[in-house]
Design an enzyme around this catalytic site. Structure first.
Site, PDB file in Angstrom:
ATOM      1  N   ASP A 296     -16.626  48.175  56.515  1.00  0.00           N
ATOM      2  CA  ASP A 296     -15.519  49.132  57.121  1.00  0.00           C
ATOM      3  C   ASP A 296     -14.757  47.657  58.152  1.00  0.00           C
ATOM      4  OD1 ASP A 296     -14.342  50.666  59.345  1.00  0.00           O
ATOM      5  OD2 ASP A 296     -16.820  51.327  60.110  1.00  0.00           O
ATOM      6  N   HIS A 470     -17.738  53.824  64.144  1.00  0.00           N
ATOM      7  CA  HIS A 470     -17.577  53.234  63.196  1.00  0.00           C
ATOM      8  C   HIS A 470     -18.545  51.565  63.949  1.00  0.00           C
ATOM      9  CE1 HIS A 470     -14.210  54.804  60.789  1.00  0.00           C
ATOM     10  NE2 HIS A 470     -13.720  55.139  61.590  1.00  0.00           N
TER      11      HIS A 470
END
Length: 657
Positions: A296, A470
């Site tokens: 990610d 995130h």
């Protein structure tokens, strides 16, 4: 027969006789002689056995007189030749096995990203080896401001549909729309098993109901640490932390090595729900060897660590005190169940009731309560129709619209179009989200409209009312350090995010040629030692407008933009089929170009130009409709541009009677 007769005529002390005696005893056809009675030691017996397996050598020995050499010398030479042939056979066998291994390694693992690169959303990655293939995630994204009238954007499934016989299943990492939103559109074409965690399955079921697919698709619930088999590959699920519960990463065991795809993740040591990320398993896989890591990249440009979700709860506590006697409206992502849980807890502490608004918010909250992911104190949750029964200081309203979506509940409140909620100066509004890249203008517009209505608006820059789901730079470095991949592919982000993540990997000592920034449709072939990316497959975006999927393309969008920018002029005329003379018209209709009553002179001149052009076509014996329309279009286009410096879309309509 001649060879057999020679063997029968051999003397008793010749090597062939010893070979026959030894072979009989070793196969159990006769008892073995005692060691002291056997001629020579056991090693020599094994040597003579090897000689018996070489018939040509035995014949050669028989043709040579044995008087010139003692039997022991003859045996040594035969042994040397036999060992040489055996070594040759072993060498050939080894080379053959190495060749087979090399052939096997030459069949590469194909990793094909069909979404999620150089963009935020629409995540979809295909893993293919030989005749087996599976998908990781199947997400959507929202249209940008250039996609007029478009509802959703999904990946192009053409390559997968062409190879659907290879497809073994779909693996989902978590329940956000950018990872599950396109599933119903794909499953209408191909019915394959879907593997996901409990909450994710619940959210997928809601989407399948909306599309009439509920009960028609096999949904298999998985848990972290579980492994499933998909053809010649297997997929292990690893717990990670994210802004939605039940998120997992996947470790894919392939014939050429292990590939890890993290999905969306962060490292949160104090999560609201569930356990912390399984860093130990990532480290264990890294110690055994990881071929490739797909990680990610959303926050790769942010230094440090992502804060824990619990700090948002502390901010809510302060803001609830600050709100005092006012009604509280909180806009957040519908899928952020951790955030919703903290809102319910804060409301309970301050003796407020909670209602929810927005279709997606209502659906997600219902699923989370049913599956046990939301623990709501008794008597706190009420229906939105009941909010008027309570005073403003007793109400908390959780709504969608944190990204400024035009049709979301918060946007409709800001414009006064919401049927059940009217914003006034007695409202205290918290936007508990960060604008997704590209949504900054729409969010700012909603904030401005709410402030014009007199409400106090709190957003991230003012208080810590949002934390990301995130990983930031230090967490991304931890993932790289634990897994120690041979090849690294930054994914999930725009090019800026991917580039920042690639630079992080280089700063940790990875070889530049092993850090690869991909693009949608580019095929990466891994054979265990190298990566090739010479092939591309069909990819891109498919636009969903109402019930139409893919029927809105670049030409339709261009026409919509043209209409939106310069408007439309329709020219209607009726002509006699026999003579070509004008019977009625031409009439000119304007939409979105000018207000006709304020531009009558220009409209009359345009009408005269259209009539003159049609009459010229009749005199020149031009009767083909297409030519007449084109000449009318060209003449009016020049006239309108010279008068207004605008180019409306021109649509001539000619009828014959």
């Amino acid at each position: 027969m001649e060879r057999l007769e020679k063997r029968q005529a051999a003397p008793e002390n010749s090597p062939p006789a010893k070979q026959r005696t030894k072979r009989t005893s070793s196969t159990g056809k006769g008892p073995a002689a005692p060691p002291e009675k056997q001629p020579g030691n056991s090693q020599k017996g094994r040597q003579t056995q090897n000689q018996s397996q070489q018939p040509r050598q035995v014949k050669q020995q028989k043709t040579q007189p044995s008087k010139a050499q003692p039997p022991k010398t003859q045996q040594k030479k035969a042994q040397a030749k036999t060992e040489e042939e055996l070594v040759h056979q072993v060498s050939k066998s080894s080379r053959r096995k190495r060749g087979q291994t090399a052939d096997k390694k030459r069949t590469p693992l194909r990793i094909i990203p069909l979404g999620g690169l150089n963009e935020v959303g629409k995540n979809l990655t295909v893993y293919e080896y030989g005749n087996d293939m599976f998908m990781v995630d199947c997400g959507m994204t929202f249209p940008d401001e250039q996609m007029l009238g478009v509802d959703l954007v999904i990946p192009d499934f053409t390559y997968i549909l062409k190879n659907k016989d290879k497809l073994r299943g779909i693996v989902i990492t978590h329940g956000h729309e950018d990872h599950i939103g396109a599933l119903p559109f794909f499953l209408k074409n191909v019915n394959v098993p879907v593997y996901a965690t409990k909450l994710t399955i619940g959210l997928i079921e809601n989407k399948l109901r909306e599309h009439g697919l509920y009960g028609k698709v096999k949904l298999t619930q998985i848990t972290p640490k579980m492994t499933i088999k998909l053809g010649c590959m297997s997929v292990e699920f690893i717990r990670v932390n994210h802004s939605i519960p039940d998120a997992v990463a996947v470790a894919i065991q392939t014939p050429v090595g292990v590939v890890i795809q993290t999905g969306d993740f962060k490292i949160d040591y104090t999560p609201i729900l569930g356990d912390i990320i399984d860093l130990a398993r990532f480290g264990e896989l890294g110690s055994k060897g990881v071929l490739a890591l797909l990680s990610d990249s959303t926050n790769a440009g942010r230094p440090g660590f992502t804060p824990t979700e619990r700090i948002v709860g502390d901010s809510f506590d302060k803001l609830f005190k600050q709100a005092e006697k006012r009604r509280i409206i909180i806009a957040t992502f519908a899928s952020n169940i951790h955030r919703i849980q903290q809102i319910f807890e804060a409301a309970h502490r301050y003796k407020r009731k909670v209602a929810v608004s927005g279709r997606s918010m209502v659906n997600v909250v219902a699923v989370a309560i049913e599956l046990g992911y939301l623990k709501i104190p008794k008597g706190v949750f009420i229906d939105i129709d009941e909010i008027n029964r309570y005073s403003p200081e007793q109400i908390v309203l959780i709504t969608t619209g944190s990204q400024g979506e035009p049709m979301s509940a918060l946007s409709r409140m800001s414009t006064g179009d919401h049927r059940k909620v009217t914003v006034d100066p007695n409202d205290f509004i918290i936007i508990s989200a960060t604008p997704i890249p590209g949504n900054e203008k729409t969010v700012s517009r909603v904030v401005n409209e709410l402030m014009r209505l007199g409400a106090d608006v709190i957003y991230e820059k003012m208080y810590e009312v949002h934390v990301s789901g995130h990983a930031c730079q230090e967490e991304l470095k931890i993932m790289l350090a634990l897994t120690r991949p041979k090849f690294f592919f930054p994914v999930h982000g725009e090019y800026t995010h991917l580039k920042h993540h690639a630079n992080l990997a280089l700063s940790m000592g990875m070889d530049k040629k092993n850090v690869i920034i991909g693009e949608i449709g580019r095929v990466f072939e891994l054979d265990g030692n190298t990566v090739k990316s010479d092939e591309t497959v069909q990819s891109g975006r498919v636009l969903v407008d109402g019930l139409g999927v893919g029927d809105v393309g670049s030409i339709v969008l261009r026409d919509r933009q043209h209409l939106g920018q310069d408007g439309l002029i329709v020219v209607v005329c009726t002509i006699d089929q026999a003579t070509g003379e004008i019977v009625a018209g031409p009439d000119i209709i304007s939409r979105g170009f000018v207000y006709v009553r304020e531009a009558e002179v220009m409209m009359n001149e345009a009408r005269d130009i259209a009539r003159q052009t049609i009459e010229d076509c009749t005199r020149n014996n031009v009767r083909e409709w297409g030519n007449i329309k084109q000449q009318v279009r060209d003449a009016l286009s020049s006239y309108f541009y010279n008068r207004t410096k605008r180019s409306p879309m021109l649509l001539p309509v000619i009828q014959e009677i």
